[in-house]
Design a protein around this motif. Structure first.
Motif, PDB file in Angstrom:
ATOM      1  N   GLY A 176      -0.482   0.450  -7.158  1.00  0.00           N
ATOM      2  CA  GLY A 176      -0.952   1.586  -6.385  1.00  0.00           C
ATOM      3  C   GLY A 176      -1.797   1.209  -5.195  1.00  0.00           C
ATOM      4  N   ILE A 177      -2.932   1.913  -5.043  1.00  0.00           N
ATOM      5  CA  ILE A 177      -3.802   1.787  -3.878  1.00  0.00           C
ATOM      6  C   ILE A 177      -5.211   1.393  -4.315  1.00  0.00           C
ATOM      7  N   PHE A 178      -5.832   0.496  -3.534  1.00  0.00           N
ATOM      8  CA  PHE A 178      -7.238   0.167  -3.751  1.00  0.00           C
ATOM      9  C   PHE A 178      -7.987   0.339  -2.443  1.00  0.00           C
ATOM     10  N   SER A 179      -9.193   0.971  -2.517  1.00  0.00           N
ATOM     11  CA  SER A 179     -10.072   1.132  -1.368  1.00  0.00           C
ATOM     12  C   SER A 179     -11.444   0.603  -1.744  1.00  0.00           C
ATOM     13  N   GLU A 180     -11.928  -0.388  -0.999  1.00  0.00           N
ATOM     14  CA  GLU A 180     -13.255  -0.951  -1.275  1.00  0.00           C
ATOM     15  C   GLU A 180     -14.335   0.123  -1.142  1.00  0.00           C
ATOM     16  N   GLN A 181     -14.278   0.886  -0.079  1.00  0.00           N
ATOM     17  CA  GLN A 181     -15.179   2.011   0.097  1.00  0.00           C
ATOM     18  C   GLN A 181     -14.520   3.279  -0.443  1.00  0.00           C
ATOM     19  N   GLY A 193       1.178   6.916  -8.280  1.00  0.00           N
ATOM     20  CA  GLY A 193       0.833   5.595  -8.778  1.00  0.00           C
ATOM     21  C   GLY A 193      -0.643   5.566  -9.091  1.00  0.00           C
ATOM     22  N   ASN A 194      -1.181   4.385  -9.326  1.00  0.00           N
ATOM     23  CA  ASN A 194      -2.599   4.260  -9.669  1.00  0.00           C
ATOM     24  C   ASN A 194      -3.458   4.198  -8.411  1.00  0.00           C
ATOM     25  N   ALA A 195      -4.705   4.625  -8.549  1.00  0.00           N
ATOM     26  CA  ALA A 195      -5.658   4.578  -7.441  1.00  0.00           C
ATOM     27  C   ALA A 195      -6.978   4.029  -7.952  1.00  0.00           C
ATOM     28  N   ARG A 196      -7.555   3.147  -7.172  1.00  0.00           N
ATOM     29  CA  ARG A 196      -8.827   2.560  -7.571  1.00  0.00           C
ATOM     30  C   ARG A 196      -9.704   2.377  -6.346  1.00  0.00           C
ATOM     31  N   SER A 197     -11.030   2.449  -6.558  1.00  0.00           N
ATOM     32  CA  SER A 197     -11.992   2.253  -5.480  1.00  0.00           C
ATOM     33  C   SER A 197     -13.257   1.631  -6.057  1.00  0.00           C
ATOM     34  N   ASN A 198     -13.959   0.849  -5.235  1.00  0.00           N
ATOM     35  CA  ASN A 198     -15.294   0.407  -5.624  1.00  0.00           C
ATOM     36  C   ASN A 198     -16.340   1.442  -5.250  1.00  0.00           C
ATOM     37  N   SER A 388      -1.802   9.927   8.090  1.00  0.00           N
ATOM     38  CA  SER A 388      -1.962  11.350   8.345  1.00  0.00           C
ATOM     39  C   SER A 388      -0.609  12.038   8.521  1.00  0.00           C
ATOM     40  N   ASN A 389      -0.679  13.361   8.552  1.00  0.00           N
ATOM     41  CA  ASN A 389       0.482  14.228   8.714  1.00  0.00           C
ATOM     42  C   ASN A 389       1.531  13.925   7.645  1.00  0.00           C
ATOM     43  N   SER A 390       2.767  13.669   8.019  1.00  0.00           N
ATOM     44  CA  SER A 390       3.826  13.526   7.003  1.00  0.00           C
ATOM     45  C   SER A 390       4.226  12.076   6.774  1.00  0.00           C
ATOM     46  N   THR A 391       3.320  11.153   6.985  1.00  0.00           N
ATOM     47  CA  THR A 391       3.610   9.747   6.715  1.00  0.00           C
ATOM     48  C   THR A 391       3.958   9.552   5.243  1.00  0.00           C
ATOM     49  N   THR A 392       5.055   8.856   4.981  1.00  0.00           N
ATOM     50  CA  THR A 392       5.489   8.586   3.611  1.00  0.00           C
ATOM     51  C   THR A 392       5.744   7.096   3.472  1.00  0.00           C
ATOM     52  N   LEU A 393       4.894   6.426   2.703  1.00  0.00           N
ATOM     53  CA  LEU A 393       5.025   4.990   2.508  1.00  0.00           C
ATOM     54  C   LEU A 393       5.364   4.682   1.064  1.00  0.00           C
ATOM     55  N   THR A 394       6.189   3.649   0.880  1.00  0.00           N
ATOM     56  CA  THR A 394       6.534   3.170  -0.448  1.00  0.00           C
ATOM     57  C   THR A 394       6.085   1.718  -0.555  1.00  0.00           C
ATOM     58  N   GLY A 395       5.299   1.408  -1.581  1.00  0.00           N
ATOM     59  CA  GLY A 395       4.808   0.048  -1.750  1.00  0.00           C
ATOM     60  C   GLY A 395       3.411   0.034  -2.317  1.00  0.00           C
ATOM     61  N   GLY A 396       2.510  -0.757  -1.746  1.00  0.00           N
ATOM     62  CA  GLY A 396       1.139  -0.854  -2.228  1.00  0.00           C
ATOM     63  C   GLY A 396       0.185  -1.095  -1.079  1.00  0.00           C
ATOM     64  N   ILE A 397      -1.085  -0.673  -1.259  1.00  0.00           N
ATOM     65  CA  ILE A 397      -2.091  -0.820  -0.203  1.00  0.00           C
ATOM     66  C   ILE A 397      -3.402  -1.307  -0.817  1.00  0.00           C
ATOM     67  N   ILE A 398      -4.009  -2.306  -0.188  1.00  0.00           N
ATOM     68  CA  ILE A 398      -5.377  -2.729  -0.497  1.00  0.00           C
ATOM     69  C   ILE A 398      -6.115  -2.789   0.829  1.00  0.00           C
ATOM     70  N   ALA A 399      -7.234  -2.075   0.930  1.00  0.00           N
ATOM     71  CA  ALA A 399      -7.944  -2.015   2.204  1.00  0.00           C
ATOM     72  C   ALA A 399      -9.428  -1.798   1.979  1.00  0.00           C
ATOM     73  N   LYS A 400     -10.203  -2.012   3.036  1.00  0.00           N
ATOM     74  CA  LYS A 400     -11.633  -1.749   2.980  1.00  0.00           C
ATOM     75  C   LYS A 400     -11.886  -0.259   2.786  1.00  0.00           C
ATOM     76  N   LYS A 401     -11.087   0.563   3.458  1.00  0.00           N
ATOM     77  CA  LYS A 401     -11.209   2.014   3.312  1.00  0.00           C
ATOM     78  C   LYS A 401      -9.848   2.650   3.553  1.00  0.00           C
ATOM     79  N   VAL A 402      -9.427   3.517   2.636  1.00  0.00           N
ATOM     80  CA  VAL A 402      -8.157   4.234   2.767  1.00  0.00           C
ATOM     81  C   VAL A 402      -8.450   5.722   2.901  1.00  0.00           C
ATOM     82  N   THR A 403      -7.884   6.321   3.945  1.00  0.00           N
ATOM     83  CA  THR A 403      -8.024   7.754   4.178  1.00  0.00           C
ATOM     84  C   THR A 403      -6.639   8.368   4.346  1.00  0.00           C
TER      85      THR A 403
END
Length: 451
Positions: A176-181, A193-198, A388-403
Motif C-alpha cells: 500500500g502507501i506509507f507517509s512519514e508525516q 490496500g494498506n495505509a501507514r503513517s508515522n 488530485s482530481n481523478s488521478t488513478t495509480l496502481t502500485g505502491g507509494i512511500i513518501a515523506k508526505k502523501v496528500t
C-alpha cells in the motif's frame, strides 16, 4: 519647707527606680543580636543549600545533554561510514593521538570500543555502540543497534541509551502507501490496500481506505475509513525508510540529441537540457527504452506522454536532490493537465520505478494534478507526493508526505512488492527509535545494563 522635702523625696524615688532598670538594655540588645544572627545564619544556610541544589540541577541537565550528545555523535559516525561498514567491521573508532576515524570489528563483548570526548568547560561524554542485529519490528525487517552514552559534568554523571534502526533486505513496499508525516485523504479519495503513517491518518468527507490502517506511535486515525475490511490503530514503533542513492551511471544520452548511441523514440518536440537535466514533454511523446535515467525535473504538460514499453526491462527514473539541481523548483516531477500522462504499456508497476532523492531543507515533490491513470511505484522518503482530481495509480507509494484530494485513487498491486531494500541503491541510514535515561551506573557487565 515641707513641700520642698516632698519634692526631694519624689525625685529620689524616681532616680532609684531608674537606677533599678539601668542594667536591662544590654541583655535585650544581646538577645536581639542573637535572634538576628540566628535568622541570618538560617537564611545563609538556606541560600547555600538552594545554591548547591541549583548547581546540582544545572550539572544534572548538562550531564544528560552531554550523554545525548554522545548518542548523536555515535549515530552520526556510523551513518557517515554507512558505505564502508561491513559485517566484519561494524565499528567507527577514533585514534586518540591523531583524531582520525577508522573502522574496526566489535569487541569480545559484542560492543564497539568505548569512545570518549572532552567538550571543555568540565564537560565530557563517552559512548559505546552495539554490534548489528536483525529484527522484525513494526511490520518490517530492520537492522538495529544500541548506543549507550555517559555524560559527566561537575562530578555529576548521567547515562542514556537509544535504539537505532535501518531497513534490511525486505520488500520495499508493504501492500500500500506509507507517509512519514500525516497522510491526508479528502473528498472522494481512496486507497485500495494498506495505509501507514508515522504521523496521523486524516480522512474527511467520503474518503476511504480499504485495508489495514496504521497511524504512528501515539498518533491517531481521524475520520472513518469507510470500509469494513482491515484493522485500524496506532503502531508501536515508527516505520523506517532509507535515503535514495542516486546512481553515478545512467542512460541520459538516449534523450540527448546528437550524442552517440541509440536515441529514445519521440514524436513532436521534446525539450531536454543535458546540463540542467530537465525534461519537458508538451505536445510530444517520448518512449524510454533504457533502464536508468537520472533527472532533475520532469514536466509533462498538454498532450505530453511518457511511454514505458512492454519489453520486460524495468525503467528506473531517479530524481537528484534539489541541492544538486540548482535549488528550489527541481528534484521532482509534475504531470499537470488532463491530456498528459504516463503510459506503462505492461500495466506492471514494477516496470516503472520512480526514486526521488529529495532534501531535508529544500521542498521537492511528485505531482499528479488531473485525470491520469498509470501503474508505477514511487519511493520518495524526503519528498511529497500529491495526487488530485481523478488521478488513478496502481502500485505502491512511500513518501515523506502523501496528500490525496478529490477522486484520486491508489490501488495496491502485488507486483510492486517484487523488489527488496537489499537489492536497491538505498543508503542504510540508522534512525533513532527510542530514548531511555538509564541508572547512573551500570548494574551489570553489559553497557546497557540498568537502562
Amino acid at each position: 519647707m515641707s513641700r520642698s522635702r516632698t519634692i526631694v523625696t519624689s525625685l529620689r524615688a524616681r532616680i532609684g527606680s531608674l537606677r533599678s532598670e539601668s542594667g536591662i538594655a544590654l541583655p535585650v540588645a544581646i538577645s536581639v543580636l542573637m535572634i538576628t544572627g540566628a535568622l541570618a545564619a538560617a537564611a545563609a544556610t538556606s541560600a547555600m543549600t538552594a545554591n548547591r541544589q541549583s548547581s546540582r540541577d544545572k550539572f544534572v541537565k548538562r550531564s544528560v545533554a552531554a550523554a545525548d550528545a554522545g548518542i548523536e555523535i555515535g549515530k552520526f559516525r556510523i551513518n557517515k561510514f554507512a558505505t564502508v561498514l561491513t559485517a566484519t567491521n561494524q565499528c567507527v573508532s577514533k585514534n586518540a593521538s591523531t583524531g582520525v576515524l577508522y573502522v574496526e570489528s566489535v569487541q569480545a563483548d559484542g560492543w564497539c570500543r568505548e569512545q570518549t570526548e572532552d567538550l571543555g568547560d568540565g564537560v565530557t561524554y563517552s559512548y559505546r555502540v552495539s554490534g548489528r542485529t536483525t529484527s522484525f519490528v513494526g511490520g518490517q525487517d530492520v537492522n538495529q543497534r544500541k548506543i549507550v552514552a555517559t555524560g559527566l559534568v561537575g562530578g555529576v554523571q548521567r547515562r542514556a541509551a537509544t535504539t537505532v534502526s535501518t531497513p534490511s533486505a525486505q520488500p520495499l513496499f508493504f501492500s500500500g502507501i506509507f507517509s512519514e508525516q500525516d497522510l491526508q485523504l479528502s473528498n472522494s479519495a481512496q486507497i485500495i490496500g494498506n495505509a501507514r503513517s508515522n504521523g496521523n491518518i486524516n480522512l474527511s468527507n467520503s474518503a476511504k481506505i480499504c485495508g489495514n490502517v496504521e497511524s504512528g506511535p501515539g498518533k491517531a486515525v481521524n475520520g472513518s475509513k469507510n470500509c469494513a475490511t482491515g484493522t485500524s490503530g496506532p503502531a508501536t514503533t515508527p516505520f523506517v525508510t532509507a535515503p535514495v542513492i542516486v546512481p553515478t551511471s545512467e542512460e541520459n544520452y538516449r534523450i540527448t540529441p546528437g550524442v552517440p548511441g541509440p536515441d529514445d523514440p519521440r514524436t513532436g518536440t521534446v525539450t531536454w537540457s543535458a546540463s540542467t537535466r530537465q525534461l519537458t514533454l508538451d505536445h510530444s511523446d517520448l518512449t524510454l527504452n533504457g533502464s536508468i535515467y537520472v533527472l532533475c525535473k520532469l514536466s509533462i504538460a498538454t498532450q505530453g506522454n511518457l511511454i514505458i514499453p512492454n519489453d520486460g526491462t524495468p525503467v528506473k527514473i531517479y530524481f537528484d536532490s534539489p541541492e544538486n539541481c540548482g535549488g528550489a523548483g527541481t528534484g521532482g516531477m509534475n504531470i499537470s493537465t488532463s491530456s498528459s500522462d504516463i503510459t506503462n504499456s505492461s500495466g506492471d508497476p514494477s516496470m516503472l520505478q520512480i526514486y526521488v532523492a529529495g532534501s531535508s531543507t529544500i521542498p521537492s515533490s511528485v505531482d499528479f494534478n488531473n485525470s491520469h491513470a498509470t501503474a508505477l511505484t514511487i519511493y520518495a522518503p524526503n519528498s511529497s507526493v500529491n495526487l488530485s482530481n481523478s488521478t488513478t495509480l496502481t502500485g505502491g507509494i512511500i513518501a515523506k508526505k502523501v496528500t490525496m484530494n478529490n477522486s484520486a485513487s491508489v490501488a495496491w498491486d502485488a507486483r510492486a512488492g517484487s523488489f527488496s531494500v537489499g537489492s536497491l541503491p538505498l543508503l542504510q541510514i540508522y534512525k533513532r527509535q527510542s530514548w531511555t535515561e538509564c541508572a547512573t551506573t551500570a548494574s551489570g557487565s553489559s553497557p546497557d545494563s540498568g537502562c
